[in-house]
Design an enzyme around this catalytic site. Structure first.
Site, PDB file in Angstrom:
ATOM      1  N   HIS A 192       0.828  -1.214   0.000  1.00 29.95           N
ATOM      2  CA  HIS A 192       0.000   0.000   0.000  1.00 29.95           C
ATOM      3  C   HIS A 192       0.859   1.260   0.000  1.00 29.95           C
ATOM      4  O   HIS A 192       0.528   2.266  -0.606  1.00 29.95           O
ATOM      5  CB  HIS A 192      -0.914   0.006   1.226  1.00 29.95           C
ATOM      6  CG  HIS A 192      -2.290  -0.366   0.874  1.00 29.95           C
ATOM      7  ND1 HIS A 192      -2.954  -1.407   1.433  1.00 29.95           N
ATOM      8  CD2 HIS A 192      -3.127   0.158  -0.046  1.00 29.95           C
ATOM      9  CE1 HIS A 192      -4.141  -1.509   0.888  1.00 29.95           C
ATOM     10  NE2 HIS A 192      -4.275  -0.573  -0.017  1.00 29.95           N
ATOM     11  N   CYS A 492       0.639  -6.900 -19.379  1.00 36.33           N
ATOM     12  CA  CYS A 492      -0.157  -6.199 -18.364  1.00 36.33           C
ATOM     13  C   CYS A 492       0.471  -6.246 -16.976  1.00 36.33           C
ATOM     14  O   CYS A 492      -0.148  -5.815 -16.012  1.00 36.33           O
ATOM     15  CB  CYS A 492      -1.579  -6.734 -18.320  1.00 36.33           C
ATOM     16  SG  CYS A 492      -1.667  -8.457 -17.832  1.00 36.33           S
TER      17      CYS A 492
HETATM   18  C1  PEP Z   1       0.951 -10.521 -13.431  1.00 33.89           C
HETATM   19  O1  PEP Z   1       1.119 -11.585 -12.832  1.00 33.89           O
HETATM   20  O2  PEP Z   1       1.838  -9.917 -14.046  1.00 33.89           O
HETATM   21  C2  PEP Z   1      -0.378  -9.880 -13.440  1.00 33.89           C
HETATM   22  C3  PEP Z   1      -0.630  -8.862 -14.228  1.00 33.89           C
HETATM   23  O3  PEP Z   1      -1.316 -10.332 -12.598  1.00 33.89           O
HETATM   24  P1  PEP Z   1      -1.303 -10.154 -11.005  1.00 33.89           P
HETATM   25  O4  PEP Z   1      -0.260  -9.117 -10.665  1.00 33.89           O
HETATM   26  O5  PEP Z   1      -2.673  -9.749 -10.630  1.00 33.89           O
HETATM   27  O6  PEP Z   1      -0.933 -11.521 -10.536  1.00 33.89           O
END
Ligand code: PEP
Ligand code: MG
Length: 562
Positions: A192, A492
């Site tokens: 956070h 992402c």
């Molecule tokens: C990742 O693993 O890069 C992702 C985008 O998902 P999370 O961070 O929610 O696991």
């Protein structure tokens, strides 16, 4: 720690870019905790509990007042911390201890330990919340003793704040007119504290290690947030020049307007990562061209029962409505590991990061997935051709899983895709992609699993660095199969939020980048300053580097020229 000819440096995990130069201020120390109880006479125990209630109320009111002065996630964190101080379960546990004869201070310690143990046992995001518990314990104990509240000192001039691990409430209360940077010994890039530092746009480094305790209050330091380096007593003139340049850069970034493209017109879609309708609304006010990752599980972390299809659809629709004419990529429940969800994760597991998480849950409970897909399809009803709804599964590891997920999506008229976040999925991309319309590389987990390093561990932050060439090579392979099979490849994970790495990913052939909406303008600005060929050359250099640090440095030299 590194000691050159003139300047000593400390390196941590870069969280928020930007350069700051000022003297160090350490957060006020936490109160010493009592090791044993003072026995309270039976007829004084009610008054002793009242003493606790008065102190706790004062702390809660103070946090609420600060929350009223803040906004966004900072206000929410302060409000949530105030809520913890008012929590009936916690207060009841304190009362039990006081009734048993212990004094208020010791009772607070005992009651909080009980909750810390429970949260730690739950693991993941719950375990991260133990910082908040310790924080409220310390504030209430200081108040009971009439001591100054631990945490942020108020200061007159400018300072860089140093802390072992700053509580979210302290981060949220930071006055950015005075505090110009933040460095913590512990903490992770997804804590956070890091999230709020991003919101405040405060140059921030976490996990800088125990060694920074050597840097005493008043020492002048320069914090270089994009590389995660603290320079101790640097040359003043040079430091001031770097701060000026970083401020000029901030102005340029604020002026950037999408859509994103390289200086010679190679387009890359820049999308936002969101977890709820509030984040989606904020993202819609940026240059984001849509949503590239909607983390649906984040709405259900404290839900004990699965919401109905209609309730889920209503929730999803609110997010979609923030982007009525843009693409939205929804990820189905990524429950498990650091995001346990009561109604999805049933069994205790020895090793939840390698356990039944993400799409794997649906093998045992397919209707949980199909109900979510029904809800997504319902929420997407009426969206026009300019607003496609894509759906992707987390933690896909095999072509069979991709095929199965794809069938379930297509039956409902949804466009199927998968996260590439398990190394097997990247290596088997040629077998997986024919079943799908798109993939999105989750660099957070792909790095964790490729490097066999827990993404929440601050000690392993040097391994969980998406600049690791091993990770980039898996992305390169994914992009090359994407080209062969005409499958869109996005990224992402947090890697997409790093402007230089975004250029590398573009050079590797990624079509879209999805990141926290606050990172989008900096990424777009950097992309606009390089040609596609330069991005490709940067990608080659990073792939060929011996490690993450060298990869980052070589690319910086090639694209920034410093
Ligand atoms: C990742 O693993 O890069 C992702 C985008 O998902 P999370 O961070 O929610 O696991
Ligand atoms: Mg992931």
């Amino acid at each position: 720690m590194t000691s050159g000819t003139d300047t000593t440096t400390f390196t941590g995990t870069a969280v928020v870019a930007g350069t700051a130069y000022a003297p160090v201020v350490w957060v006020r120390p936490r109160p010493e905790l009592p090791g044993s109880a003072r026995t309270v006479a039976e007829d004084e125990r009610d008054a002793e509990f009242e003493r606790f209630v008065t102190a706790a109320d004062t702390v809660a009111d103070r946090l609420t007042a600060r929350s009223a002065e803040a906004s966004g996630p900072a206000a929410e964190v302060l409000q949530a911390t105030a809520g913890m101080v008012r929590d009936r379960g916690w207060r009841k546990a304190v009362r039990k201890n006081v009734r048993g004869g212990a004094d208020a201070e010791y009772s607070v310690v005992q009651a909080t330990s009980k909750f810390i143990n429970m949260f730690t046992a739950a693991g993941g995001l719950m375990a991260e919340r133990t910082t908040d518990l310790k924080d409220i314990r310390d504030r209430v104990i200081a108040e009971l003793r009439g001591e100054e509240e631990p945490g942020l000192p108020s200061i007159d001039g400018e300072a860089i704040l140093f802390a072992d691990d700053l509580s979210p409430a302290d981060t949220a209360a930071l006055d950015i007119d005075h505090y110009k940077g933040l460095v913590t010994e512990l903490g992770g890039p997804t804590s956070h504290t890091a999230i709020i530092a991003r919101q405040l746009n405060l140059p921030c480094i976490v996990a800088a290690g125990r060694e920074i305790s050597e840097i005493t209050a008043g020492t002048r330091v320069m914090v270089e947030g994009s590389q995660g380096v603290v320079y101790v007593e640097p040359d003043e003139e040079d430091a001031r020049r770097q701060v000026r340049e970083s401020q000029e850069r901030a102005v340029k970034i604020a002026e950037w307007r999408g859509p994103a493209q390289t200086s010679d017109g190679h387009r890359v879609q820049l999308l936002a990562n969101v977890q709820d309708s509030n984040a989606a609304r904020l993202a819609s006010e940026t240059q984001a061209e849509g949503i590239g990752l909607y983390r649906t599980e984040m709405s259900f972390l404290s839900a004990t029962e699965e919401p109905s299809v209609d309730d889920q659809a209503a929730l999803y629709k609110k997010v979609f409505d923030a982007f009525p004419h843009s693409k939205v990529v929804v990820r189905t429940l990524d429950a498990g590991s650091d995001k346990p969800i009561a109604f999805a994760n049933m069994d205790e597991e020895e090793n939840p990061a390698l356990g039944v998480r993400g799409l794997r849950i649906a093998r045992q409970n397919q209707s949980l997935l199909t109900r979510q897909l029904d809800a997504i399809a319902k929420a997407a009803e009426g969206r026009g051709e300019d607003a496609p709804t894509w759906v992707m599964a987390p933690m896909v590891a095999t072509a069979r899983e991709a095929e199965w997920f794809s069938t379930l999506c297509r039956e409902r008229g949804l466009t199927p895709g998968a996260m590439i976040e398990v190394p097997a999925a990247a290596l088997m991309a040629d077998k997986i992609m024919p079943h799908l319309d798109f993939v999105s590389v989750g660099t957070n987990d792909l790095t964790q699993y490729t490097m066999a390093a827990d993404r929440l561990s601050s000690q392993l932050a040097y391994l969980t660095d998406p600049w690791q060439p091993a990770v980039l090579r898996l992305i390169q392979h994914t992009c090359s199969v994407g080209r062969d099979t005409n499958t869109a490849v996005g990224v992402c994970g947090e890697a997409a939020a790093d402007p230089l790495l975004a250029c590398v990913l573009t050079g590797l052939g990624v079509n879209s980048l999805s990141a926290a909406s606050t990172a989008i303008a900096a990424v777009g600005t950097r992309l606009s300053e390089s040609t596609f060929k330069q991005c490709q050359e940067a990608a080659e250099a990073a792939l060929d580097a011996v490690g993450a640090v060298v990869a980052r440095e070589s690319v910086r030299k090639m694209l920034v020229g410093e």
